[in-house]
Design an enzyme around this catalytic site. Structure first.
Site, mmCIF file in Angstrom:
data_model
loop_
_atom_site.group_PDB
_atom_site.id
_atom_site.type_symbol
_atom_site.label_atom_id
_atom_site.label_comp_id
_atom_site.label_asym_id
_atom_site.label_seq_id
_atom_site.Cartn_x
_atom_site.Cartn_y
_atom_site.Cartn_z
ATOM 1 N N HIS A 172 0.859 -1.194 0.000
ATOM 2 C CA HIS A 172 0.000 0.000 0.000
ATOM 3 C C HIS A 172 0.892 1.240 0.000
ATOM 4 C CE1 HIS A 172 -2.910 2.989 1.319
ATOM 5 N NE2 HIS A 172 -3.861 2.142 0.944
ATOM 6 N N GLU A 222 -3.758 2.158 -7.432
ATOM 7 C CA GLU A 222 -4.181 3.233 -6.538
ATOM 8 C C GLU A 222 -3.292 4.456 -6.754
ATOM 9 O OE1 GLU A 222 -6.437 1.644 -2.896
ATOM 10 O OE2 GLU A 222 -4.319 1.659 -2.386
HETATM 11 C C1 PEP Z 1 -6.922 2.959 0.421
HETATM 12 O O1 PEP Z 1 -6.670 3.084 1.600
HETATM 13 O O2 PEP Z 1 -6.450 2.007 -0.208
HETATM 14 C C2 PEP Z 1 -7.803 3.943 -0.233
HETATM 15 C C3 PEP Z 1 -8.027 3.815 -1.509
HETATM 16 O O3 PEP Z 1 -8.300 4.932 0.573
HETATM 17 P P1 PEP Z 1 -9.476 5.971 0.177
HETATM 18 O O4 PEP Z 1 -10.618 5.160 -0.392
HETATM 19 O O5 PEP Z 1 -9.848 6.610 1.476
HETATM 20 O O6 PEP Z 1 -8.923 6.913 -0.814
#
Ligand code: PEP
Length: 256
Positions: free
Chosen positions: A95, A167
């Protein structure tokens, strides 16, 4: 194709009591949902309690991180075997918050993925570019490097158990979401890259999910994209009503 995966990352939130309360609500709110796989990643301290509450449900338990060694003198760390033992089927690895605050490199991420797979834990392997990298036009290069290095020495057979979470760092917890089209473009590039790295059968089974400020208002548009196979949800997974609405996304567009 495997079912879409909607995973909730609770980060460092929720005492045991709060976690139990949320799971009880969530169990009711998503009862009967069978067209989506659902996983939740509570903090380590709540895993044991929650595992019991999930026993008769299809909701899977997920760790937020893991260490690569099986056991040993590694104070503060948790092994893949321990996560399995407490009921986890999935584990989030790499992450951006781990990469940023705990200096996790692609090599560390790769070790964690390899040892989790060996133990039968399914990694949710996170990749994504920073705002600066995106603005310099380096998104694909960065993501490609993370994918190639994170998946080193992983076999075709193991790949079916890996989920890649794209992400973009600038979209995590910021309220800024990549547009569905921006996300789709990167997902498509990751899929192409996987075809270079693994065989057809393995890539067909690999889910590429999106994370970054996913919420009940944008989920339907995100899930309409053909190369988006689910979402990793942070903030909006901390409330049963918002997370259950995300789990029950409406099928529109190309996914219909
Ligand atoms: C995450 O923690 O992987 C994430 C995508 O957080 P958020 O949805 O709050 O942006």
């Amino acid at each position: 194709m495997t079912l879409p995966l909607i995973a909730g990352n609770w980060k460092m939130y929720m005492t045991i009591n709060q976690a139990v309360e949320l799971v009880l609500k969530l169990r009711d709110a998503i009862k009967g949902v069978s067209n989506v796989e659902v996983a939740i990643a509570p903090p380590f301290t709540a895993l044991h309690h929650i595992n019991y509450l999930l026993a008769e449900t299809p909701i899977k338990l997920c760790g937020q991180d893991v260490f690569w060694e099986k056991s040993g003198a590694y104070t503060g760390e948790i092994s893949p075997e321990m996560l399995k033992d407490v009921g986890c089927r999935y584990v989030i690895i790499g992450h951006s918050e781990r990469r940023q605050h705990f200096n996790e490199t692609d090599e560390i991420v790769n070790r964690k993925i390899l040892s989790s797979l060996k133990e039968g834990l399914k990694p949710i392997f996170c990749v994504g570019e920073s705002l600066e990298q995106r603005e310099k036009g380096k998104t694909i290069t960065i993501v490609k490097k993370q994918v190639e290095e994170g998946l080193r020495k992983i076999s075709n057979g193991q790949m079916k158990d890996v989920t890649i979470a794209y992400e973009p760092v600038w979209a995590i917890g910021t309220g800024k979401t990549a547009t569905s089209e921006q996300a789709e473009e990167i997902h498509n590039s990751i899929r192409e890259l996987l075809y270079d790295m693994f065989n057809l059968e393995a890539v067909k089974e690999t889910r590429i999910i999106y994370g970054g400020s996913v919420n009940p208002d944008n989920i339907d548009g995100i899930m309409a994209q053909p190369n988006i196979d689910g979402t990793l949800v942070g903030g909006a997974s901390l409330k049963a009503d918002s997370f259950s609405r995300i789990v029950k996304f409406k099928k529109t567009g190309e996914r219909q």
